[in-house]
Design a protein around this motif. Structure first.
Motif, PDB file in Angstrom:
ATOM      1  N   ALA A 143     -37.812 -14.146 -60.752  1.00  0.00           N
ATOM      2  CA  ALA A 143     -38.721 -15.011 -60.445  1.00  0.00           C
ATOM      3  C   ALA A 143     -38.667 -16.595 -60.674  1.00  0.00           C
ATOM      4  CB  ALA A 143     -40.071 -14.614 -60.991  1.00  0.00           C
ATOM      5  N   LEU A 144     -38.106 -16.860 -61.918  1.00  0.00           N
ATOM      6  CA  LEU A 144     -37.866 -18.205 -62.267  1.00  0.00           C
ATOM      7  C   LEU A 144     -36.767 -18.793 -61.509  1.00  0.00           C
ATOM      8  CD1 LEU A 144     -38.714 -18.565 -65.984  1.00  0.00           C
ATOM      9  CD2 LEU A 144     -40.216 -18.512 -64.286  1.00  0.00           C
ATOM     10  N   ASP A 145     -36.023 -18.077 -61.091  1.00  0.00           N
ATOM     11  CA  ASP A 145     -34.827 -18.615 -60.453  1.00  0.00           C
ATOM     12  C   ASP A 145     -35.058 -18.897 -59.296  1.00  0.00           C
ATOM     13  OD1 ASP A 145     -32.712 -18.006 -62.393  1.00  0.00           O
ATOM     14  OD2 ASP A 145     -32.204 -16.046 -61.584  1.00  0.00           O
ATOM     15  N   ARG A 146     -36.249 -18.804 -58.481  1.00  0.00           N
ATOM     16  CA  ARG A 146     -36.797 -19.126 -57.196  1.00  0.00           C
ATOM     17  C   ARG A 146     -37.310 -20.837 -57.499  1.00  0.00           C
ATOM     18  NH1 ARG A 146     -38.382 -13.554 -56.713  1.00  0.00           N
ATOM     19  NH2 ARG A 146     -40.360 -14.064 -57.491  1.00  0.00           N
ATOM     20  N   LEU A 147     -37.194 -21.221 -58.397  1.00  0.00           N
ATOM     21  CA  LEU A 147     -37.756 -22.674 -58.422  1.00  0.00           C
ATOM     22  C   LEU A 147     -36.766 -23.307 -57.652  1.00  0.00           C
ATOM     23  CD1 LEU A 147     -39.552 -24.712 -59.917  1.00  0.00           C
ATOM     24  CD2 LEU A 147     -37.700 -25.172 -61.452  1.00  0.00           C
ATOM     25  N   SER A 207     -43.048 -31.721 -59.677  1.00  0.00           N
ATOM     26  CA  SER A 207     -42.469 -30.531 -60.018  1.00  0.00           C
ATOM     27  C   SER A 207     -43.473 -29.490 -60.488  1.00  0.00           C
ATOM     28  CB  SER A 207     -41.018 -30.194 -60.943  1.00  0.00           C
ATOM     29  OG  SER A 207     -41.736 -30.858 -62.258  1.00  0.00           O
ATOM     30  N   SER A 208     -44.568 -29.929 -61.065  1.00  0.00           N
ATOM     31  CA  SER A 208     -45.406 -29.038 -61.587  1.00  0.00           C
ATOM     32  C   SER A 208     -46.009 -27.916 -60.707  1.00  0.00           C
ATOM     33  CB  SER A 208     -46.559 -29.686 -62.355  1.00  0.00           C
ATOM     34  OG  SER A 208     -47.125 -30.550 -61.541  1.00  0.00           O
ATOM     35  N   PRO A 209     -46.680 -28.545 -59.457  1.00  0.00           N
ATOM     36  CA  PRO A 209     -47.056 -27.362 -58.536  1.00  0.00           C
ATOM     37  C   PRO A 209     -45.967 -26.185 -58.216  1.00  0.00           C
ATOM     38  CG  PRO A 209     -47.470 -29.737 -57.776  1.00  0.00           C
ATOM     39  CD  PRO A 209     -46.669 -29.538 -59.039  1.00  0.00           C
ATOM     40  N   ALA A 210     -44.687 -26.474 -58.116  1.00  0.00           N
ATOM     41  CA  ALA A 210     -43.828 -25.604 -57.675  1.00  0.00           C
ATOM     42  C   ALA A 210     -43.610 -24.693 -58.807  1.00  0.00           C
ATOM     43  CB  ALA A 210     -42.522 -26.290 -57.161  1.00  0.00           C
ATOM     44  N   ILE A 211     -43.722 -25.244 -60.184  1.00  0.00           N
ATOM     45  CA  ILE A 211     -43.629 -24.262 -61.282  1.00  0.00           C
ATOM     46  C   ILE A 211     -44.520 -23.351 -61.200  1.00  0.00           C
ATOM     47  CG2 ILE A 211     -43.634 -24.316 -63.659  1.00  0.00           C
ATOM     48  CD1 ILE A 211     -41.907 -26.931 -63.622  1.00  0.00           C
ATOM     49  N   VAL A 212     -45.856 -23.970 -61.153  1.00  0.00           N
ATOM     50  CA  VAL A 212     -47.144 -22.804 -61.096  1.00  0.00           C
ATOM     51  C   VAL A 212     -46.989 -21.754 -60.226  1.00  0.00           C
ATOM     52  CG1 VAL A 212     -49.521 -22.751 -61.001  1.00  0.00           C
ATOM     53  CG2 VAL A 212     -48.655 -24.621 -62.403  1.00  0.00           C
ATOM     54  N   ARG A 213     -46.413 -22.300 -59.068  1.00  0.00           N
ATOM     55  CA  ARG A 213     -46.422 -21.165 -57.797  1.00  0.00           C
ATOM     56  C   ARG A 213     -45.532 -20.262 -58.280  1.00  0.00           C
ATOM     57  NH1 ARG A 213     -46.909 -25.750 -54.577  1.00  0.00           N
ATOM     58  NH2 ARG A 213     -44.690 -25.959 -54.048  1.00  0.00           N
ATOM     59  N   LEU A 214     -44.541 -20.394 -59.155  1.00  0.00           N
ATOM     60  CA  LEU A 214     -43.727 -19.227 -59.497  1.00  0.00           C
ATOM     61  C   LEU A 214     -44.205 -18.203 -59.962  1.00  0.00           C
ATOM     62  CD1 LEU A 214     -40.663 -21.200 -60.786  1.00  0.00           C
ATOM     63  CD2 LEU A 214     -40.672 -20.236 -58.599  1.00  0.00           C
ATOM     64  N   PHE A 215     -45.161 -18.473 -61.096  1.00  0.00           N
ATOM     65  CA  PHE A 215     -45.826 -17.413 -61.912  1.00  0.00           C
ATOM     66  C   PHE A 215     -46.895 -16.837 -61.000  1.00  0.00           C
ATOM     67  CE2 PHE A 215     -44.003 -20.314 -64.926  1.00  0.00           C
ATOM     68  CZ  PHE A 215     -43.372 -19.601 -65.759  1.00  0.00           C
ATOM     69  N   GLU A 216     -47.691 -17.618 -59.979  1.00  0.00           N
ATOM     70  CA  GLU A 216     -48.720 -17.148 -59.303  1.00  0.00           C
ATOM     71  C   GLU A 216     -48.114 -16.043 -58.427  1.00  0.00           C
ATOM     72  OE1 GLU A 216     -50.339 -20.599 -57.587  1.00  0.00           O
ATOM     73  OE2 GLU A 216     -51.783 -21.060 -58.901  1.00  0.00           O
ATOM     74  N   THR A 217     -47.002 -16.423 -57.779  1.00  0.00           N
ATOM     75  CA  THR A 217     -46.310 -15.477 -57.002  1.00  0.00           C
ATOM     76  C   THR A 217     -45.830 -14.216 -57.531  1.00  0.00           C
ATOM     77  OG1 THR A 217     -45.597 -17.351 -55.478  1.00  0.00           O
ATOM     78  CG2 THR A 217     -44.738 -15.168 -55.303  1.00  0.00           C
ATOM     79  N   SER A 218     -45.360 -14.391 -58.668  1.00  0.00           N
ATOM     80  CA  SER A 218     -44.971 -13.218 -59.679  1.00  0.00           C
ATOM     81  C   SER A 218     -45.853 -12.287 -59.820  1.00  0.00           C
ATOM     82  CB  SER A 218     -43.971 -13.776 -60.755  1.00  0.00           C
ATOM     83  OG  SER A 218     -43.731 -12.742 -61.483  1.00  0.00           O
ATOM     84  N   GLN A 219     -47.413 -12.920 -60.294  1.00  0.00           N
ATOM     85  CA  GLN A 219     -48.349 -12.311 -60.880  1.00  0.00           C
ATOM     86  C   GLN A 219     -48.944 -11.394 -59.404  1.00  0.00           C
ATOM     87  OE1 GLN A 219     -49.103 -11.777 -64.112  1.00  0.00           O
ATOM     88  NE2 GLN A 219     -47.264 -12.728 -63.983  1.00  0.00           N
TER      89      GLN A 219
END
Length: 202
Positions: free
Chosen positions: A6-10, A175-187
């Protein structure tokens, strides 16, 4: 926990910033007590402006608490020269709370870095570990995931401190919006995955 995948998708491309993976030794990763991490260098324009991004995620708040810049950098021989708390505007009604620290070391403080640090706790931005401590105190189930974000750039001289501050701040905002989206998408993906598995068993 959020997976490494999930984090690799940044994205490697964040606005005008282009990323490149920076390998981290396995023993260092183990020492951070994290479930997944991102270690990259992002450059801007022709490459003269660059930052290092370290993002670590886990579900145990107590494991991330000790790994703060003011602890790890000073423990590695750096001197804390200054610290400030900031709220960077992300939109008309949202801000990114963070802490920015300047460290130096070497003869006559010849080597310097600027470090911008913040946390994402269950989708909520947090400048320090106060939110982590309050949730950890309530019990293990109070935290779904925690991510620590560190953005670092060099400070070649005292005169370049303000430009270094602007560089890490600009990257944090971009970068922060893209970072938060990683976790939202994962959850969000988890219930769907479970539904599909259940459907297959019926």
């Amino acid at each position: 926990p959020v997976s490494q995948g999930a984090l690799d998708r940044l994205p490697m491309q964040l606005g005008n910033w282009t990323g490149q993976e920076v390998p981290v030794e396995e023993e260092i990763v183990r020492a951070t007590d994290t479930d997944a991490h991102v270690s990259r260098r992002y450059t801007k324009g022709v490459g003269f402006e660059s930052i290092s991004l370290w993002m670590a995620s886990g579900v145990r708040a107590r494991d991330l608490m000790p790994h703060r810049p003011e602890v790890c950098y000073t423990g590695a021989g750096w001197t804390l020269m200054g610290r400030r708390s900031m709220e960077l505007p992300l939109s008309a009604d949202e801000k990114l709370p963070c802490n920015v620290m300047q460290f130096s070391r070497g003869a006559l403080n010849s080597e310097g870095v600027m470090v911008l640090d913040y946390y994402v706790v269950d989708g909520q931005y947090c400048a320090d570990i106060s939110l982590l401590r309050s949730r950890a105190w309530r019990g293990g189930g109070a935290v779904g995931y925690v991510a620590q974000v560190q953005i670092v750039t060099s400070v070649p001289s005292a005169d370049s401190a303000e430009s270094a501050l602007k560089l890490v701040s600009d990257f944090a905002v971009e970068s922060s919006p893209a970072i938060v989206r990683l976790f939202e998408t994962s959850q969000e993906a988890r219930p769907g995955e479970g539904d599909r598995e259940s459907s297959g068993r019926q």
